[in-house]
Scaffold this active site. Structure first.
Site, mmCIF file in Angstrom:
data_model
loop_
_atom_site.group_PDB
_atom_site.id
_atom_site.type_symbol
_atom_site.label_atom_id
_atom_site.label_comp_id
_atom_site.label_asym_id
_atom_site.label_seq_id
_atom_site.Cartn_x
_atom_site.Cartn_y
_atom_site.Cartn_z
ATOM 1 C CG HIS A 116 -1.931 -1.112 1.227
ATOM 2 N ND1 HIS A 116 -2.833 -1.164 0.206
ATOM 3 C CD2 HIS A 116 -2.097 -2.078 2.114
ATOM 4 C CE1 HIS A 116 -3.703 -2.333 0.437
ATOM 5 N NE2 HIS A 116 -3.141 -2.730 1.608
ATOM 6 C CG ASP B 104 -2.785 -8.601 0.787
ATOM 7 O OD1 ASP B 104 -2.073 -8.863 1.747
ATOM 8 O OD2 ASP B 104 -3.783 -7.661 0.938
ATOM 9 C CG HIS C 245 -6.757 -5.559 1.717
ATOM 10 N ND1 HIS C 245 -6.069 -6.609 2.645
ATOM 11 C CD2 HIS C 245 -7.760 -5.369 2.332
ATOM 12 C CE1 HIS C 245 -6.933 -6.797 3.699
ATOM 13 N NE2 HIS C 245 -8.009 -5.870 3.274
ATOM 14 C CG ASP D 154 -4.971 -10.487 3.408
ATOM 15 O OD1 ASP D 154 -4.739 -9.206 3.441
ATOM 16 O OD2 ASP D 154 -4.339 -10.693 2.205
HETATM 17 N N1 LIG Z 1 -12.675 -3.428 7.648
HETATM 18 C C1 LIG Z 1 -11.527 -3.828 7.156
HETATM 19 C C2 LIG Z 1 -10.623 -2.233 7.211
HETATM 20 C C3 LIG Z 1 -9.252 -2.680 6.761
HETATM 21 N N2 LIG Z 1 -8.277 -1.684 7.101
HETATM 22 C C4 LIG Z 1 -7.005 -1.711 6.507
HETATM 23 C C5 LIG Z 1 -6.542 -2.875 5.845
HETATM 24 C C6 LIG Z 1 -5.111 -2.908 5.556
HETATM 25 C C7 LIG Z 1 -4.565 -4.353 4.949
HETATM 26 C C8 LIG Z 1 -3.021 -4.483 4.730
HETATM 27 C C9 LIG Z 1 -2.605 -5.485 3.764
HETATM 28 O O1 LIG Z 1 -3.211 -6.704 4.371
HETATM 29 O O2 LIG Z 1 -3.138 -5.203 2.634
HETATM 30 C C10 LIG Z 1 -1.253 -5.640 3.753
HETATM 31 F F1 LIG Z 1 -0.752 -6.634 3.075
HETATM 32 F F2 LIG Z 1 -0.554 -4.502 3.471
HETATM 33 F F3 LIG Z 1 -0.585 -5.689 5.352
HETATM 34 ZN ZN LIG Z 2 -3.983 -7.439 2.738
#
Ligand SMILES: NCCCNCCCCCC(O)(O)C(F)(F)F
Ligand SMILES: [Zn+2]
Length: 343
Positions: free
Chosen positions: A159, A195, A197, A284
């Protein structure tokens, strides 16, 4: 398969993040790396080495120098205000507010942050630069002719964009490694982000380039973090048009749908003629993940590794997300073992 690991990851241990409207204990914890390291040892995946220091230059090949200086100085300036707790931003520079960079650390924290879930602590800069060195040491091995390496990177990186942090990420380990592979003679490099996200930071860094192909399979940003990037119509710009592929999938998508997207991505990587592959390996996508909504089960990660091996490319895996801490080690090593077994 060789693993690169630094205990310096422990220096990043945020206390809380603002998630879904409330402050909660951070999901991105040191125990994640401990569990992966334990599984690497238990499954006898291969040697484990410490990273070599590479300095700031490889970081500045993909990140803004002022942003890097902010990361390096933010904690000291924050604690000089008498604050002994994590640094988090309090607002964002949204539409029609001035895009001026504030002088004060509080303003810079807002300017250089994408969200309120990425606490800057006393050890953040040391941990983030050690993670970058971990990815770079893995890239060194590919440059030296090794077939694959696993960079056990924490804090994660995908990110983190040219000039902002977020999503638990400060320096984009995978992008830094991909650029190092380019700088050491690999003409075409693919970065595949699996991932849950979207890797908005990696997309941001390579969006206008045709020498690095970026592909991401992720939860649909219409409902999933990071919301404001990761749509299928983002195909690159200028020189980079046609070298960015997003595969957003609805939250709750089944495993077969996920693998159809993976096969499309692998096909694009083969067409691109990549000479090396960097995988942003977040697990994840696991059905038991507390903050994500895909359905992969642990055996599916073996299949993922085997599919990746089918490309027959020198491959660097960089750890990204995965918050079901119990199974994270099994899931990560399943990918790496699946890759190795395919030979
Ligand atoms: N309701 C869920 C809200 C999520 N809030 C932040 C999520 C961050 C994910 C981080 C990630 O898993 O993508 C990384 F690989 F960068 F660690
Ligand atoms: Zn993630």
């Amino acid at each position: 398969m060789l693993t690169v690991y630094s205990d310096s990851h422990r220096l990043q241990h945020g206390q809380s993040e603002l998630i879904d409207g409330t402050l909660k204990p951070c999901f991105e914890t040191p125990s994640r790396a401990d569990m992966v390291l334990a599984a690497i040892r238990e499954r006898e995946l291969g040697d484990i080495i410490h990273p070599r220091r590479h300095g700031l230059d490889p970081i500045l090949r993909v990140h803004d120098a002022d942003y890097a200086r902010f990361l390096e100085t933010a904690w000291q300036r924050w604690s000089d205000m008498g604050r002994d707790y994590d640094a988090l931003p309090k607002m964002w520079q949204v539409r029609r507010l001035r895009e001026a960079i504030p002088d004060h650390v509080e303003g810079q924290l807002c300017y250089y942050s994408m969200d309120c879930g990425t606490p800057i602590t006393a050890g953040t800069w040391a941990a983030a630069t050690a993670a970058a060195d971990t990815a770079l040491t893995g890239a060194d091995r590919l440059i030296g002719g090794e077939r694959a390496a696993f960079a056990l990177t924490r804090p994660p990186g995908h990110h983190a964009a040219f000039d902002y942090c977020g999503g638990y990420c400060f320096l984009n380990n995978a992008a830094i490694a991909a650029q190092a592979l380019r700088d050491h003679g690999m003409r075409k490099v693919a970065v595949l982000d699996v991932d849950y996200h979207h890797g908005n930071g990696t997309q941001d860094i390579f969006y206008r380039r045709s020498d690095v192909l970026f592909l991401s399979i992720h939860g649909d940003p219409r409902t999933e973090y990071p919301f404001f990037l990761g749509f299928a119509d983002e195909k690159g710009e200028g020189e980079g048009l046609g070298y960015n592929f997003n595969f957003p999938l609805p939250a709750g998508s089944c495993v077969s749908t996920w693998f159809v997207a993976l096969d499309c991505a692998l096909d694009q990587i083969a067409r691109f003629g990549a000479e090396a592959l960097v995988v942003s390996l977040g697990v994840d996508t696991y059905r038991g993940d507390p903050i994500s909504r895909f359905q992969l089960d642990s055996p599916d990660f073996v299949t993922l590794g085997a599919r990746l091996a089918g490309l027959k490319l020198p491959t660097l895996f960089c750890l990204e997300g995965g918050y079901a801490v119990g199974p994270i080690g099994t899931n990560v090593v399943n990918v790496l073992a699946g890759f190795e077994a395919r030979g």
